[in-house]
Motif scaffolding. Structure first.
Motif, PDB file in Angstrom:
ATOM      1  N   ALA A 174       0.835  -1.205   0.000  1.00 55.72           N
ATOM      2  CA  ALA A 174       0.000   0.000   0.000  1.00 55.72           C
ATOM      3  C   ALA A 174       0.867   1.251   0.000  1.00 55.72           C
ATOM      4  CB  ALA A 174      -0.930  -0.014   1.215  1.00 55.72           C
ATOM      5  N   GLU A 178       0.973   3.983  -2.991  1.00 55.38           N
ATOM      6  CA  GLU A 178       0.587   5.359  -2.648  1.00 55.38           C
ATOM      7  C   GLU A 178       1.686   6.346  -3.019  1.00 55.38           C
ATOM      8  OE1 GLU A 178      -2.230   3.926   1.094  1.00 55.38           O
ATOM      9  OE2 GLU A 178      -0.294   4.890   1.480  1.00 55.38           O
ATOM     10  N   ARG A 206      -6.570   5.696   2.896  1.00 55.43           N
ATOM     11  CA  ARG A 206      -6.312   4.277   2.617  1.00 55.43           C
ATOM     12  C   ARG A 206      -7.497   3.427   3.061  1.00 55.43           C
ATOM     13  NH1 ARG A 206      -1.047   1.451   5.050  1.00 55.43           N
ATOM     14  NH2 ARG A 206      -0.062   3.020   3.691  1.00 55.43           N
ATOM     15  N   CYS A 210      -9.591   0.798   0.750  1.00 52.76           N
ATOM     16  CA  CYS A 210      -9.842  -0.601   1.106  1.00 52.76           C
ATOM     17  C   CYS A 210     -11.339  -0.888   1.230  1.00 52.76           C
ATOM     18  CB  CYS A 210      -9.118  -0.941   2.406  1.00 52.76           C
ATOM     19  SG  CYS A 210      -7.305  -1.015   2.223  1.00 52.76           S
ATOM     20  N   GLN A 214     -13.297  -3.761  -0.724  1.00 52.06           N
ATOM     21  CA  GLN A 214     -14.163  -4.717  -0.034  1.00 52.06           C
ATOM     22  C   GLN A 214     -15.560  -4.739  -0.636  1.00 52.06           C
ATOM     23  OE1 GLN A 214     -14.486  -4.023   4.178  1.00 52.06           O
ATOM     24  NE2 GLN A 214     -15.441  -5.995   4.588  1.00 52.06           N
ATOM     25  N   CYS A 260      -5.151   0.331  -2.103  1.00 54.58           N
ATOM     26  CA  CYS A 260      -5.416  -1.012  -1.564  1.00 54.58           C
ATOM     27  C   CYS A 260      -5.467  -1.991  -2.742  1.00 54.58           C
ATOM     28  CB  CYS A 260      -6.741  -1.010  -0.798  1.00 54.58           C
ATOM     29  SG  CYS A 260      -7.002  -2.440   0.260  1.00 54.58           S
ATOM     30  N   TYR A 261      -4.599  -3.006  -2.729  1.00 55.70           N
ATOM     31  CA  TYR A 261      -4.620  -4.016  -3.777  1.00 55.70           C
ATOM     32  C   TYR A 261      -5.537  -5.148  -3.352  1.00 55.70           C
ATOM     33  CZ  TYR A 261      -3.084  -7.511  -7.166  1.00 55.70           C
ATOM     34  OH  TYR A 261      -3.056  -8.446  -8.173  1.00 55.70           O
ATOM     35  N   ALA A 262      -6.391  -5.600  -4.273  1.00 54.99           N
ATOM     36  CA  ALA A 262      -7.314  -6.681  -3.928  1.00 54.99           C
ATOM     37  C   ALA A 262      -7.764  -7.415  -5.174  1.00 54.99           C
ATOM     38  CB  ALA A 262      -8.531  -6.128  -3.182  1.00 54.99           C
ATOM     39  N   TYR A 272      -5.391  -2.435  -8.288  1.00 53.33           N
ATOM     40  CA  TYR A 272      -5.164  -1.437  -7.243  1.00 53.33           C
ATOM     41  C   TYR A 272      -6.374  -0.509  -7.177  1.00 53.33           C
ATOM     42  CZ  TYR A 272      -0.287  -2.940  -7.418  1.00 53.33           C
ATOM     43  OH  TYR A 272       0.860  -3.691  -7.386  1.00 53.33           O
TER      44      TYR A 272
END
Length: 279
Positions: A174, A178, A206, A210, A214, A260-262, A272
């Motif tokens: 993160a 950033e 951040r 996230c 989510q 936030c990578y997800a 990202y």
């Protein structure tokens, strides 16, 4: 002179999450766990194919592929599935798509992926046939690919071969992502001849990024500053074109970045999630 192929081949080249397959699968459901198959992996054949692939790449002036254990396991599982079904396919009924299989198999971030499948009597025959098939050769010599995993299983006198390719990179933390976004903001601000912006603590931003990840949506409730820029990107340092006008605003004094990578349902390969608040 046309060259007759003595082994079956199939190919898929993927740059996004869309599924692909070369034959209509049989009605029987695909069993994903290789533990349920009685086929042994041909590790020597896998090593030989990998060496032959990198020899061909060297001759073409293309960087060598690096072996990825996750992609190797994915290739082996699919090769076992083909042997069980006794047919070539990139996706059987009940099996995830190529892109989903490969991105789930490796800790790397894959922004490109592709797959060759084939069967032949010998390693040399499999490699020779793949290299004499233009689309398969394109996968093998594609300079955009830097990682791969090959799987080979034998059934009777035939080798079932799967070659999985990808362009993989380490996932940025993160903080790293950033910082990349912040540097791009400052460069764009300088290019607009605006006064430098102060970078503020981005811990709260951040959390917003996230929350977007989510929720798998950019539309999350927040109470941002004067402007709120939010987007998804495979490359966090690449700002959306629409950001230029906002960053050039002479009334801005500061900004904060959150990232936030997800991997989500919308982005199974990972992306990202970026939030930038301007004050």
């Amino acid at each position: 002179m046309n060259r007759a192929l003595t082994a079956a081949l199939a190919i898929v080249l993927i740059s996004g999450p869309a599924p692909a397959k070369t034959r209509k699968p049989r009605p029987a459901a695909f069993v994903a766990s290789p533990a349920q198959f009685s086929f042994a992996y041909e590790a020597d054949a896998e090593n030989q194919l990998f060496a032959l692939a990198n020899e061909a790449r060297a001759q073409a002036g293309v960087p060598a592929l690096q072996r990825d254990e996750g992609l190797t396991q994915a290739a082996r599982e699919h090769a076992a599935g083909m042997a069980a079904q006794q047919q070539l396919s990139h996706q059987f009924s009940g099996e995830a798509s190529v892109h989903q299989r490969l991105t789930a198999a490796t800790p790397l971030h894959l922004d490109r992926a592709g797959e060759n499948v084939a069967y032949a009597a010998t390693v040399d025959q499999a490699h020779d046939n793949l290299m004499h098939s233009p689309p398969h050769r394109e996968n093998l010599l594609n300079p955009a690919y830097n990682v791969a995993g090959f799987g080979v299983v034998r059934t009777g006198d035939s080798l079932y071969v799967v070659q999985d390719f990808g362009h993989g990179s380490q996932i940025s933390t993160a903080e790293q992502s950033e910082n990349m976004v912040a540097e791009s903001v400052m460069r764009m601000r300088e290019k607009s001849n605006g006064s430098p912006l102060q970078r503020l603590d981005g811990s709260g931003v951040r959390a917003v990024a996230c929350s977007m990840a989510q929720a798998d949506s950019l539309n999350v409730s927040s109470n941002p500053g004067q402007y709120f820029l939010r987007y998804t990107s495979l490359q966090p340092e690449t700002l959306p074109a629409s950001a230029a006008k906002t960053i050039a605003d002479r009334g801005l004094r500061a900004f904060a970045v959150g990232a936030c990578y997800a991997r989500t349902a919308s982005y199974p390969g990972g992306v990202y999630w970026i939030a930038v608040v301007f004050y």
